[in-house]
Scaffold this motif. Structure first.
Motif, PDB file in Angstrom:
ATOM      1  N   PRO A   1     -44.452   7.823  48.228  1.00  0.00           N
ATOM      2  CA  PRO A   1     -45.476   8.300  49.165  1.00  0.00           C
ATOM      3  C   PRO A   1     -45.000   9.551  49.899  1.00  0.00           C
ATOM      4  CG  PRO A   1     -45.144   5.925  49.368  1.00  0.00           C
ATOM      5  CD  PRO A   1     -44.068   6.427  48.478  1.00  0.00           C
ATOM      6  N   ASP A   2     -45.952  10.346  50.377  1.00  0.00           N
ATOM      7  CA  ASP A   2     -45.622  11.611  51.027  1.00  0.00           C
ATOM      8  C   ASP A   2     -44.776  11.435  52.280  1.00  0.00           C
ATOM      9  OD1 ASP A   2     -47.012  12.951  49.087  1.00  0.00           O
ATOM     10  OD2 ASP A   2     -48.870  13.126  50.261  1.00  0.00           O
ATOM     11  N   PHE A   3     -44.922  10.303  52.966  1.00  0.00           N
ATOM     12  CA  PHE A   3     -44.196  10.125  54.223  1.00  0.00           C
ATOM     13  C   PHE A   3     -42.742   9.700  54.007  1.00  0.00           C
ATOM     14  CE2 PHE A   3     -46.212   6.065  53.263  1.00  0.00           C
ATOM     15  CZ  PHE A   3     -45.165   5.157  53.420  1.00  0.00           C
ATOM     16  N   VAL A   4     -42.349   9.467  52.754  1.00  0.00           N
ATOM     17  CA  VAL A   4     -40.973   9.097  52.444  1.00  0.00           C
ATOM     18  C   VAL A   4     -40.192  10.354  52.077  1.00  0.00           C
ATOM     19  CG1 VAL A   4     -39.441   7.727  50.979  1.00  0.00           C
ATOM     20  CG2 VAL A   4     -41.691   6.830  51.614  1.00  0.00           C
ATOM     21  N   THR A   5     -39.062  10.568  52.745  1.00  0.00           N
ATOM     22  CA  THR A   5     -38.224  11.733  52.482  1.00  0.00           C
ATOM     23  C   THR A   5     -36.986  11.317  51.700  1.00  0.00           C
ATOM     24  OG1 THR A   5     -38.942  12.800  54.533  1.00  0.00           O
ATOM     25  CG2 THR A   5     -36.908  13.619  53.527  1.00  0.00           C
ATOM     26  N   GLU A   6     -36.744  11.970  50.563  1.00  0.00           N
ATOM     27  CA  GLU A   6     -35.521  11.734  49.797  1.00  0.00           C
ATOM     28  C   GLU A   6     -34.420  12.639  50.354  1.00  0.00           C
ATOM     29  OE1 GLU A   6     -37.706  12.109  45.758  1.00  0.00           O
ATOM     30  OE2 GLU A   6     -35.974  10.810  45.402  1.00  0.00           O
ATOM     31  N   ILE A   7     -33.417  12.052  50.960  1.00  0.00           N
ATOM     32  CA  ILE A   7     -32.346  12.826  51.581  1.00  0.00           C
ATOM     33  C   ILE A   7     -31.274  13.188  50.559  1.00  0.00           C
ATOM     34  CG2 ILE A   7     -30.574  12.838  53.384  1.00  0.00           C
ATOM     35  CD1 ILE A   7     -32.331  10.910  54.969  1.00  0.00           C
ATOM     36  N   GLU A   8     -30.814  12.217  49.800  1.00  0.00           N
ATOM     37  CA  GLU A   8     -29.800  12.503  48.782  1.00  0.00           C
ATOM     38  C   GLU A   8     -29.724  11.375  47.780  1.00  0.00           C
ATOM     39  OE1 GLU A   8     -26.126  12.807  50.997  1.00  0.00           O
ATOM     40  OE2 GLU A   8     -25.678  10.687  50.679  1.00  0.00           O
ATOM     41  N   ARG A   9     -29.152  11.678  46.624  1.00  0.00           N
ATOM     42  CA  ARG A   9     -28.828  10.671  45.621  1.00  0.00           C
ATOM     43  C   ARG A   9     -27.317  10.623  45.472  1.00  0.00           C
ATOM     44  NH1 ARG A   9     -33.581  10.548  40.988  1.00  0.00           N
ATOM     45  NH2 ARG A   9     -34.858   9.095  42.211  1.00  0.00           N
ATOM     46  N   LEU A  10     -26.812   9.424  45.338  1.00  0.00           N
ATOM     47  CA  LEU A  10     -25.366   9.245  45.365  1.00  0.00           C
ATOM     48  C   LEU A  10     -24.695   9.618  44.049  1.00  0.00           C
ATOM     49  CD1 LEU A  10     -23.417   8.313  47.549  1.00  0.00           C
ATOM     50  CD2 LEU A  10     -23.564   5.997  46.628  1.00  0.00           C
ATOM     51  N   PHE A  11     -25.403   9.482  42.932  1.00  0.00           N
ATOM     52  CA  PHE A  11     -24.794   9.725  41.618  1.00  0.00           C
ATOM     53  C   PHE A  11     -25.661  10.654  40.769  1.00  0.00           C
ATOM     54  CE2 PHE A  11     -23.343   5.367  42.770  1.00  0.00           C
ATOM     55  CZ  PHE A  11     -22.005   5.664  42.949  1.00  0.00           C
ATOM     56  N   ASP A  12     -26.233  11.659  41.384  1.00  0.00           N
ATOM     57  CA  ASP A  12     -27.099  12.583  40.666  1.00  0.00           C
ATOM     58  C   ASP A  12     -26.270  13.420  39.688  1.00  0.00           C
ATOM     59  OD1 ASP A  12     -29.075  14.225  39.790  1.00  0.00           O
ATOM     60  OD2 ASP A  12     -29.449  15.214  41.711  1.00  0.00           O
ATOM     61  N   LEU A  13     -26.533  13.254  38.401  1.00  0.00           N
ATOM     62  CA  LEU A  13     -25.766  13.976  37.378  1.00  0.00           C
ATOM     63  C   LEU A  13     -25.987  15.475  37.481  1.00  0.00           C
ATOM     64  CD1 LEU A  13     -23.891  13.663  34.923  1.00  0.00           C
ATOM     65  CD2 LEU A  13     -25.945  13.523  33.494  1.00  0.00           C
ATOM     66  N   ALA A  14     -27.152  15.883  37.992  1.00  0.00           N
ATOM     67  CA  ALA A  14     -27.444  17.312  38.115  1.00  0.00           C
ATOM     68  C   ALA A  14     -26.511  18.006  39.104  1.00  0.00           C
ATOM     69  CB  ALA A  14     -28.897  17.505  38.548  1.00  0.00           C
ATOM     70  N   SER A  15     -25.889  17.232  40.007  1.00  0.00           N
ATOM     71  CA  SER A  15     -24.966  17.821  40.975  1.00  0.00           C
ATOM     72  C   SER A  15     -23.591  18.089  40.393  1.00  0.00           C
ATOM     73  CB  SER A  15     -24.830  16.888  42.197  1.00  0.00           C
ATOM     74  OG  SER A  15     -26.065  16.725  42.847  1.00  0.00           O
ATOM     75  N   VAL A  16     -23.311  17.516  39.236  1.00  0.00           N
ATOM     76  CA  VAL A  16     -22.011  17.723  38.588  1.00  0.00           C
ATOM     77  C   VAL A  16     -22.031  19.080  37.875  1.00  0.00           C
ATOM     78  CG1 VAL A  16     -20.351  16.826  36.916  1.00  0.00           C
ATOM     79  CG2 VAL A  16     -21.745  15.243  38.270  1.00  0.00           C
ATOM     80  N   PRO A  17     -21.081  19.982  38.189  1.00  0.00           N
ATOM     81  CA  PRO A  17     -21.066  21.308  37.550  1.00  0.00           C
ATOM     82  C   PRO A  17     -20.932  21.201  36.029  1.00  0.00           C
ATOM     83  CG  PRO A  17     -19.567  21.243  39.433  1.00  0.00           C
ATOM     84  CD  PRO A  17     -20.005  19.834  39.179  1.00  0.00           C
ATOM     85  N   ASP A  18     -21.479  22.176  35.335  1.00  0.00           N
ATOM     86  CA  ASP A  18     -21.426  22.163  33.874  1.00  0.00           C
ATOM     87  C   ASP A  18     -19.988  22.197  33.367  1.00  0.00           C
ATOM     88  OD1 ASP A  18     -24.169  22.070  33.677  1.00  0.00           O
ATOM     89  OD2 ASP A  18     -24.397  24.236  33.444  1.00  0.00           O
ATOM     90  N   ASP A  19     -19.126  22.986  34.014  1.00  0.00           N
ATOM     91  CA  ASP A  19     -17.742  23.039  33.542  1.00  0.00           C
ATOM     92  C   ASP A  19     -17.020  21.720  33.804  1.00  0.00           C
ATOM     93  OD1 ASP A  19     -17.531  23.288  36.284  1.00  0.00           O
ATOM     94  OD2 ASP A  19     -16.439  25.183  36.259  1.00  0.00           O
ATOM     95  N   ALA A  20     -17.450  20.983  34.846  1.00  0.00           N
ATOM     96  CA  ALA A  20     -16.869  19.660  35.102  1.00  0.00           C
ATOM     97  C   ALA A  20     -17.277  18.681  34.007  1.00  0.00           C
ATOM     98  CB  ALA A  20     -17.319  19.147  36.466  1.00  0.00           C
ATOM     99  N   LYS A  21     -18.532  18.760  33.586  1.00  0.00           N
ATOM    100  CA  LYS A  21     -18.992  17.897  32.503  1.00  0.00           C
ATOM    101  C   LYS A  21     -18.197  18.170  31.223  1.00  0.00           C
ATOM    102  CE  LYS A  21     -23.728  17.766  34.308  1.00  0.00           C
ATOM    103  NZ  LYS A  21     -25.125  18.238  34.097  1.00  0.00           N
ATOM    104  N   LYS A  22     -17.908  19.445  30.979  1.00  0.00           N
ATOM    105  CA  LYS A  22     -17.157  19.801  29.775  1.00  0.00           C
ATOM    106  C   LYS A  22     -15.724  19.273  29.848  1.00  0.00           C
ATOM    107  CE  LYS A  22     -15.816  23.668  26.805  1.00  0.00           C
ATOM    108  NZ  LYS A  22     -16.043  22.811  25.622  1.00  0.00           N
ATOM    109  N   ILE A  23     -15.099  19.366  31.028  1.00  0.00           N
ATOM    110  CA  ILE A  23     -13.745  18.840  31.187  1.00  0.00           C
ATOM    111  C   ILE A  23     -13.724  17.342  30.909  1.00  0.00           C
ATOM    112  CG2 ILE A  23     -11.959  18.289  32.899  1.00  0.00           C
ATOM    113  CD1 ILE A  23     -11.739  21.118  32.001  1.00  0.00           C
TER     114      ILE A  23
END
Length: 475
Positions: free
Chosen positions: A66-88
């Protein structure tokens, strides 16, 4: 020192009397060897009773929040992991082989050694020797397998922690207690590109000198691959309590205290107090925003210990930064019969070569699980009077009427969040302060927070309401 006030319930909410929790742990159902490189609870598994039960392999339509719910953060969001970190992480087997290769005989024995160490960390840990990491076969299995899985978990977590918590400055001094093969420094270096340019000084403490040496070689290799500054490593051979020459501004402790306390017949609150008192002398008293990061296996005993250590640090002027959305009492403190604070994510995106090793060792991993708390020395923040923040701490739960719920942690205590939207373990969300006090689930003791009833979330114009909605409105 005067005990710090931790009861920070907003003034708009009338706190009801506590009810005894009747549910089981809030975490994922325990499966054999589903916690990588960690120990499981040696006692009888806690019952996994919930309000009704956890959903199993059930597909759910993707319904927007719903619009009144604010997503502040995700604890394990893969998109936050840098590409070079994924490669390592993907290429980590090659990195290990370049610094510590196995001959053909060692490689043929690796699966058996991994399986043996897994038993030593779980169901046969009572037979494990204190200095097990000094044994060549054990160390080999750990470095070539368990270290890799631990990096998968910690890199994902560190990449999503608040940036103001990991804002290490030039020449800051860090201490990693129970460092092993430098698991924490490696995970930080891989996950946080902004730290790769900083000249940091690390005291890495462990009883295995060989393990520390292996970790330093891996750090040098990874720093070269990522074209970063090589951190200064000061190896400290010794156990927790060993003196170091300098005081730290940041102390890390990963998967160590469950090992220390498992054989000691002491009450958990006493153990937590003693461990906290053992960490504090390492911290620089002149550092105004000193920080402590603690992570342990995602099982009830570890969650209980971390919750008690959280309380002990708060009495010493520290306050939780993550995962707690508040500085009040922990509603998932791992007490018998209650919920325990732990978080999990799917290993579907784990490196393919690592999953092959798991399968070959007959240790398939469907998800990574952990319990943690990040603390900072700072004044306690007042609770938000206009909004209610909460952290999702369970899998989806099947509720009557085909509804779905999730257990969550909040300043009010334990919540049962009811919504048709898909939520993930570790999601931090916020809603406007409810207009009225929330009903209570008699089975779990959790306050029922329905996100599908927007009329209950308009801004309050008065405080101290004593009106209660009926449970029927929510189902």
């Amino acid at each position: 020192m005067k005990k710090q006030e931790t009861n920070q319930i907003p003034t708009w909410y009338e706190k009801k009397s506590k009810r005894k929790f009747s549910g089981g742990g809030s975490g994922p159902k325990s499966k054999k060897n589903d916690v990588v490189g960690e120990k499981k609870d040696s006692q009888k598994k806690s019952s996994q009773k919930t309000f009704v039960g956890y959903k199993k392999n059930q597909q759910k339509k993707n319904v927007a929040l719903p619009d009144f719910v604010t997503e502040i953060e995700r604890l394990f969001d893969l998109a936050s992991v840098p590409d070079d970190a994924k490669k390592i992480l993907s290429d980590f087997q090659g990195i290990i082989n370049s610094t510590h290769p196995l001959n053909s005989k060692q490689r043929s024995l690796l699966s058996d050694q991994i399986r043996d160490l897994s038993h030593g960390l779980t169901d046969q840990r009572g037979e494990r020797r204190l200095g097990y990491m000094n044994q060549p076969a054990t160390l080999s299995a750990y470095v070539h397998y368990f270290l890799w899985w631990n990096l998968v978990r910690l890199v994902r977590l560190f990449a999503n922690l608040p940036s103001n918590f990991l804002n290490l400055g030039e020449n800051d001094l860090c201490l990693d207690i129970g460092s092993g093969p430098l698991t924490v420094p490696l995970a930080l270096y891989i996950s946080r590109p902004e730290l790769r340019t900083k000249k940091l000084r690390w005291y890495c403490m462990d009883i295995s000198a060989q393990s520390l040496s292996i970790g330093e070689n891996l750090l040098m290799t990874i720093a070269t691959k990522l074209d970063g500054v090589l951190w200064e490593i000061v190896r400290v051979k010794g156990e927790f309590g060993t003196d170091i020459k300098e005081k730290a501004s940041f102390v890390f402790c990963a998967n160590i205290f469950n090992e220390i306390v498992e054989d000691r017949q002491m009450p958990p609150d006493y153990q937590a107090k003693k461990i906290t008192e053992g960490i504090l002398p390492y911290i620089n008293p002149k550092c105004e925003n000193a920080k402590v990061f603690l992570v342990e296996p995602g099982v009830p005993n570890s969650a209980r210990l971390l919750s008690l250590m959280r309380d002990a640090f708060m009495r010493r002027g520290f306050n939780p930064v993550s995962p707690c959305p508040h500085a009040s009492s922990c509603p998932m403190d791992g007490k018998k019969g209650g919920k325990w604070c732990n978080f999990a994510f799917s290993t579907d995106d784990a490196p393919a070569d690592l999953k092959k090793i798991s399968e070959k060792a007959n240790l398939p991993k469907e998800r990574a699980v952990l319990s943690f708390v990040a603390m900072e020395k700072s004044p306690a923040q007042k609770s938000d009077e206009k909004n209610l923040s909460f952290r999702i701490g369970s899998d989806p739960i099947h509720l009557p009427g085909g509804r779905t719920g999730y257990y969550a942690c909040s300043v009010l205590g334990l919540l049962l969040v009811v919504t048709d939207s898909n939520l993930l373990y570790g999601d931090l969300l916020s809603v406007p302060a409810p207009k009225r006090n929330l009903p209570v689930d008699e089975k779990s003791g959790a306050y029922i927070l329905s996100l599908d009833d927007s009329k209950n979330f308009s801004r309050r114009t008065t405080t101290g309401s004593k009106t209660f909605t009926s449970e029927a409105e929510y189902f």
